[in-house]
Design a protein around this motif. Structure first.
Motif, mmCIF file in Angstrom:
data_model
loop_
_atom_site.group_PDB
_atom_site.id
_atom_site.type_symbol
_atom_site.label_atom_id
_atom_site.label_comp_id
_atom_site.label_asym_id
_atom_site.label_seq_id
_atom_site.Cartn_x
_atom_site.Cartn_y
_atom_site.Cartn_z
ATOM 1 N N ARG A 1 -10.539 3.463 6.696
ATOM 2 C CA ARG A 1 -9.537 4.349 5.635
ATOM 3 C C ARG A 1 -9.724 3.429 4.249
ATOM 4 O O ARG A 1 -9.827 2.267 4.253
ATOM 5 N N ASP A 2 -9.806 4.080 3.179
ATOM 6 C CA ASP A 2 -9.580 3.517 1.913
ATOM 7 C C ASP A 2 -8.430 3.840 1.323
ATOM 8 O O ASP A 2 -8.004 5.046 1.066
ATOM 9 N N LEU A 3 -7.771 3.070 0.808
ATOM 10 C CA LEU A 3 -6.292 3.230 0.094
ATOM 11 C C LEU A 3 -6.183 2.303 -1.339
ATOM 12 O O LEU A 3 -6.823 1.441 -1.353
ATOM 13 N N ALA A 4 -5.530 2.860 -2.342
ATOM 14 C CA ALA A 4 -5.389 2.371 -3.354
ATOM 15 C C ALA A 4 -3.707 2.307 -3.945
ATOM 16 O O ALA A 4 -3.293 3.356 -3.762
ATOM 17 N N PHE A 5 -3.444 1.318 -4.307
ATOM 18 C CA PHE A 5 -1.946 1.547 -4.678
ATOM 19 C C PHE A 5 -1.645 0.956 -6.215
ATOM 20 O O PHE A 5 -2.458 -0.124 -6.761
ATOM 21 N N ILE A 6 -0.740 1.339 -6.884
ATOM 22 C CA ILE A 6 -0.266 0.679 -8.199
ATOM 23 C C ILE A 6 0.818 -0.457 -7.931
ATOM 24 O O ILE A 6 1.806 0.094 -7.224
ATOM 25 N N LEU A 7 0.415 -1.555 -8.343
ATOM 26 C CA LEU A 7 1.458 -2.663 -7.855
ATOM 27 C C LEU A 7 1.760 -3.496 -9.088
ATOM 28 O O LEU A 7 0.867 -3.542 -10.540
ATOM 29 N N ASP A 8 2.720 -4.197 -9.188
ATOM 30 C CA ASP A 8 3.070 -5.214 -10.095
ATOM 31 C C ASP A 8 1.887 -6.463 -10.283
ATOM 32 O O ASP A 8 1.225 -6.554 -9.237
ATOM 33 N N GLU A 9 1.430 -6.841 -11.339
ATOM 34 C CA GLU A 9 0.139 -7.251 -11.289
ATOM 35 C C GLU A 9 0.548 -8.958 -10.777
ATOM 36 O O GLU A 9 -0.499 -9.466 -10.534
ATOM 37 N N ASP A 10 1.619 -9.540 -10.336
ATOM 38 C CA ASP A 10 1.910 -10.482 -9.708
ATOM 39 C C ASP A 10 1.714 -10.693 -8.325
ATOM 40 O O ASP A 10 1.646 -11.458 -7.695
ATOM 41 N N VAL A 11 1.601 -9.116 -7.839
ATOM 42 C CA VAL A 11 1.385 -9.041 -6.249
ATOM 43 C C VAL A 11 0.108 -9.650 -5.895
ATOM 44 O O VAL A 11 -0.986 -8.906 -6.487
ATOM 45 N N ASP A 12 -0.130 -10.365 -4.992
ATOM 46 C CA ASP A 12 -1.313 -10.893 -4.399
ATOM 47 C C ASP A 12 -1.881 -10.196 -3.370
ATOM 48 O O ASP A 12 -1.273 -9.494 -2.714
ATOM 49 N N GLU B 1 4.070 2.963 4.104
ATOM 50 C CA GLU B 1 5.494 2.772 4.229
ATOM 51 C C GLU B 1 5.994 1.635 3.741
ATOM 52 O O GLU B 1 6.938 1.163 2.863
ATOM 53 N N ASP B 2 5.409 0.206 4.461
ATOM 54 C CA ASP B 2 5.682 -1.098 4.067
ATOM 55 C C ASP B 2 5.397 -1.416 2.627
ATOM 56 O O ASP B 2 6.070 -2.310 2.082
ATOM 57 N N ILE B 3 4.038 -1.123 2.372
ATOM 58 C CA ILE B 3 3.788 -1.493 1.116
ATOM 59 C C ILE B 3 4.685 -0.953 -0.143
ATOM 60 O O ILE B 3 4.938 -1.662 -1.227
ATOM 61 N N THR B 4 5.049 0.504 0.121
ATOM 62 C CA THR B 4 6.091 0.765 -0.819
ATOM 63 C C THR B 4 7.306 0.492 -0.720
ATOM 64 O O THR B 4 7.827 0.093 -2.074
ATOM 65 N N LYS B 5 7.808 0.012 0.349
ATOM 66 C CA LYS B 5 9.160 -0.642 0.425
ATOM 67 C C LYS B 5 9.236 -1.871 0.008
ATOM 68 O O LYS B 5 9.907 -2.404 -0.828
ATOM 69 N N ASP B 6 8.128 -2.951 0.568
ATOM 70 C CA ASP B 6 8.338 -4.390 0.437
ATOM 71 C C ASP B 6 7.770 -4.882 -0.853
ATOM 72 O O ASP B 6 8.259 -5.942 -1.347
ATOM 73 N N LEU B 7 6.669 -4.154 -1.385
ATOM 74 C CA LEU B 7 6.061 -4.656 -2.521
ATOM 75 C C LEU B 7 6.192 -3.546 -3.873
ATOM 76 O O LEU B 7 5.293 -3.793 -4.828
ATOM 77 N N SER B 8 7.006 -2.634 -3.526
ATOM 78 C CA SER B 8 7.144 -1.460 -4.673
ATOM 79 C C SER B 8 5.947 -1.023 -4.979
ATOM 80 O O SER B 8 5.796 -0.785 -6.247
ATOM 81 N N GLY B 9 5.018 -0.724 -4.074
ATOM 82 C CA GLY B 9 3.829 -0.261 -4.391
ATOM 83 C C GLY B 9 3.657 1.510 -4.642
ATOM 84 O O GLY B 9 4.623 2.031 -3.755
#
Length: 793
Positions: free
Chosen positions: A706-717, A781-789
């Motif tokens: 599976r391939d996924l892509a997220f928009i994240l804050d640039e400080d998230v590693d 769900e976890d990336i959205t909730k924990d990393l605001s992705g």
């Protein structure tokens, strides 16, 4: 060291050729470099006397000499300016052969027949460095009284061979004619004939003309002196000049020649002061003042440091101890009274002073290797004897001897059974005693031991094994019968750390890296080029006491600067796709005598990948060790890009950093291409290393990707996402890989798009889409909730 064989025979009655001497003394441990026969190619040169000198009728710069050669009178035309009637000179007759293949024939110079040639020492093969100044550019003049008609080659001792020895640093006692004569006497088992030092002293005591000698520094162990009055400065006898030239020393005058002669003879440097120029009539040995200046004998002003030992008159420095005397107290042709010095100084300080001032002398070369302080008196007394024998001055009675820390003979107990065990054959205790006695080591058998008293001139002998070596070499290594080795056989092998290195190297080789080996010495500038802050621990380095230069003044605390120097070197030579690594020790100071060492691994490249390629290389290294569960955190390292670097952790402990090189650091190393480097503490990982790999059969069931892509804050590693993936996928996760990071058009400022792929596989079944989708939904769900992705469609 040069050993004139004629001089050697003065102290050893030996019936052997020079070749035999060389071969025998080589058998007992002295290394012969060469044997020189200076008479080779020379012939038909005699001692002649100039009876008459007439002007040349056709040449202003030529004169006509009538020479008495003992059996005939010769007419010789010469242009030499230093000839005079009554001069005794070397005369090359017709047919004579000189240095460099020159052959003398009858000739005619401006209409006058010339039947031979007057010779300089250079034409007889002597090097200009050993020719007295007054004869360097002219004909050699023999001293008065030299026998006319004799062979000039013999008169100058050019027919006496010279043996050149390589003296090892632990044998300073062999840096003298007496020292090598002692070795020769021991080798041939004959008695050494040292000079008998006896001379008549005047009634006047030294204390009447000189006050005292005081030693203010512990770096001077002894200062022994005697006074000479009514000195006559003139040429030395021919035999002494010959000995000095053969040993590589230029004759000067009788007083200076005597001090040089004794230095060569006994290995003790001496110095002669013009006593009348020492106004205070006292000597104070002290350390130099920082910045103090001294005019040395070579008429050069030297700026001194507080680590230099000086001889002073209580006010001003008058000599640089152990290196060179002062110009202001030099013995000249007008000198009347002389103070002779035989002293002993700290060898390390003498070496440092001579090297720093680039002022190597015969004296410093001997002092820096170590000298027995008890020889100081022998040397001065021997010089006084020669002055008296030459009628060159009157020796005052008494002496001034500043000598508190006296050198004492060492006592060593020797076990005969250990001697035989180590040298591999049986000799009796009495034979051992006899061999040691040949070296002037007094020995006697006491019960089960041999008790030996080591003379103070043998600075190299201090333990039982030293005496065993002396016994073996004087007995002759060539006389020891070879025997099979005895002992238990052990299986050799590489250390665990070495095996780990090899495994890691194999992995890096497959990734296209090449191995580096660089110097352990660096300069402080390396820390500056890495932009290290002043309080950075990497700046706390071990400093070299005697560095080759500023760029080699400290021992490295990191391998990164060496790696970047290498990458820069390759970039400047247009080498593309360069990747390199190095296993090397780093050093840091400790409270003890020795610094602590730690082996590290550095790796880096340009042109072959990005941050994530380097990250995968790091993963591969840890995988080779046997470690898979790594944690990555953003690094804060001065030489790495703050947003493109990471620190690698295992079990909560950091084991290194890696990332893109900071742009400012790239400029410091004059690099234009982006470079990526890392440094790992591999030695600390040894405890976790697996001894070998366990191989499993290839999976039977297919994988699901599976391939996924997220928009994240640039400080998230990316590691934050990796942890979420691992938490939800558990044992079904086979691989997680970031394949794209994007910022720019379509992405808000301060945000980034991060795309990654996830591969799932089960070992016991084919995964169903529903099972995989459920895991993916939890990851989203976890990336959205924990990393605001925000998931990109």
């Amino acid at each position: 060291m040069l050993l004139p064989v004629k001089w050697l025979r003065d102290y050893v009655d030996i019936d052997a050729s020079t070749k035999e001497i060389s071969e025998k003394i080589t058998d007992t441990g002295s290394h012969v470099e060469s044997i020189e026969d200076r008479s080779v190619g020379l012939s038909n040169v005699v001692v002649g006397k100039i009876l008459k000198i007439e002007n040349h009728p056709n040449a202003d710069k030529l004169v006509i000499c009538t020479i008495d050669t003992g059996d005939e009178e010769l007419t010789i035309v010469t242009g030499a300016k230093n000839v005079f009637e009554g001069a005794i000179v070397p005369v090359a007759k017709v047919g004579a052969k000189l240095a460099k293949g020159m052959e003398i024939k009858d000739s005619e110079l401006r209409g006058v027949a010339s039947h031979g040639m007057l010779c300089s020492l250079g034409e007889l093969g002597l090097d200009s460095s050993v020719i007295a100044k007054e004869y360097r550019n002219g004909i050699y003049i023999f001293p008065e009284g030299t026998e006319i008609g004799q062979d000039a080659i013999k008169a100058l001792d050019l027919d006496s061979e010279i043996i050149e020895f390589e003296i090892t640093p632990n044998r300073p006692d062999c840096l003298s004619i007496i020292g090598m004569a002692r070795e020769t006497a021991a080798t041939f088992d004959i008695k050494l004939k040292e000079p008998e030092i006896k001379f008549q002293e005047e009634d006047t005591n030294i204390k009447e003309v000189f006050n005292d000698v005081k030693i203010e520094t512990s770096n001077c162990r002894r200062f022994y002196s005697k006074a000479i009055r009514n000195v006559k400065i003139e040429e030395s006898p021919l035999w002494m000049q010959n000995y000095l030239m053969a040993a590589g020393v230029r004759p000067t005058n009788n007083i200076v020649d005597i001090t040089n002669f004794v230095m060569l003879e006994y290995g003790q440097p001496l110095h002669a002061y013009d006593l009348d120029k020492i106004e205070t009539k006292e000597i104070l040995v002290r350390m130099a003042k920082e910045g103090e200046e001294l005019l040395t004998l070579d008429n050069q002003k030297r700026k001194l440091k507080n680590t230099d030992i000086v001889i002073s008159d209580g006010k001003e420095a008058i000599g640089l101890a152990g290196v060179m005397g002062g110009f202001d107290t030099e013995v000249t042709e007008n000198t009347v009274n002389v103070l002779l010095e035989g002293a002993n100084f700290d060898q390390d300080l003498i070496r440092d002073t001579a090297r720093r001032l680039q002022l190597r002398s015969e004296a410093s070369a001997k002092f820096e290797k170590g000298i027995d302080p008890n020889i100081a008196k022998i040397g001065v007394d021997r010089a006084a004897q020669l002055i008296k024998d030459f009628e060159a001055g009157e020796v005052l009675s008494g002496c001034i001897d500043a000598y508190e820390d006296r050198a004492e003979e060492k006592v060593i107990k020797l076990r005969p059974e250990k001697v035989n065990k180590l040298i591999g054959f049986e000799i009796s205790p009495q034979e051992m005693v006899d061999l040691l006695e040949r070296l002037e080591i007094k020995s006697k058998i006491e019960g089960d031991h041999i008790v030996s008293i080591v003379p103070t001139f043998r600075l190299d002998l201090s333990i039982e094994e030293d005496l065993i070596e002396e016994i073996a070499r004087i007995y002759g290594y060539h006389n020891i019968e070879p025997k099979p080795l005895e002992g238990t056989v052990t299986v050799g092998g590489r250390s665990a750390l070495r095996n780990l290195e090899i495994r890691i190297k194999e992995s890096l080789f497959t990734l296209g890296f090449n191995e580096l080996i660089t110097f352990s010495f660096v300069g402080d500038s390396n820390f500056d080029k890495l932009n290290l802050k002043k309080d950075n621990k990497l700046r706390d380095a071990v400093r070299i006491i005697n560095p080759l230069g500023d760029e080699f003044s400290v021992m490295r605390t990191t391998l990164i600067s060496n790696l970047l120097e290498n990458l820069s070197y390759n970039e400047h030579r247009d080498n593309n796709n360069v990747a390199a690594f190095e296993f090397g020790n780093t050093f840091k100071p400790e409270n003890g005598d020795l610094p602590s060492e730690e082996k590290k691994l550095s790796l880096g490249f340009y042109d072959i990948g990005d941050f994530y390629y380097l990250k995968e290389a790091v993963r591969e290294i840890f995988w080779k060790i046997g470690i898979k569960d790594l944690e990555f955190k953003r690094a804060n390292v001065e030489f790495l890009h703050p947003g493109r670097s990471a620190e690698v952790y295992y079990n909560g402990v950091s084991y290194g950093v890696f990332g893109e090189v900071h742009p400012n650091v790239l400029k410091n190393f004059d690099m234009k291409k982006r470079a990526f480097v890392g440094e790992l503490l591999v030695e600390r990982l040894l405890d976790f290393a697996i001894p070998n790999y366990i191989y499993k059969e290839l999976p039977k069931y297919p994988a699901t990707k599976r391939d996924l892509a997220f928009i994240l804050d640039e400080d998230v590693d990316s590691y934050s996402i990796e942890k979420i993936v691992k938490k939800n996928a558990k044992d079904l996760l086979e691989k997680y890989e970031v394949f794209d990071v994007y910022t720019g058009e379509g992405i808000d400022d301060g945000m980034k798009s991060l795309a990654f792929s996830v591969i799932f596989r089960a070992n016991d079944r084919t995964l169903k889409d529903e099972e995989v989708n459920e895991i993916i939904e939890k990851i989203i769900e976890d990336i959205t909730k924990d990393l605001s992705g925000k998931l990109r469609e």
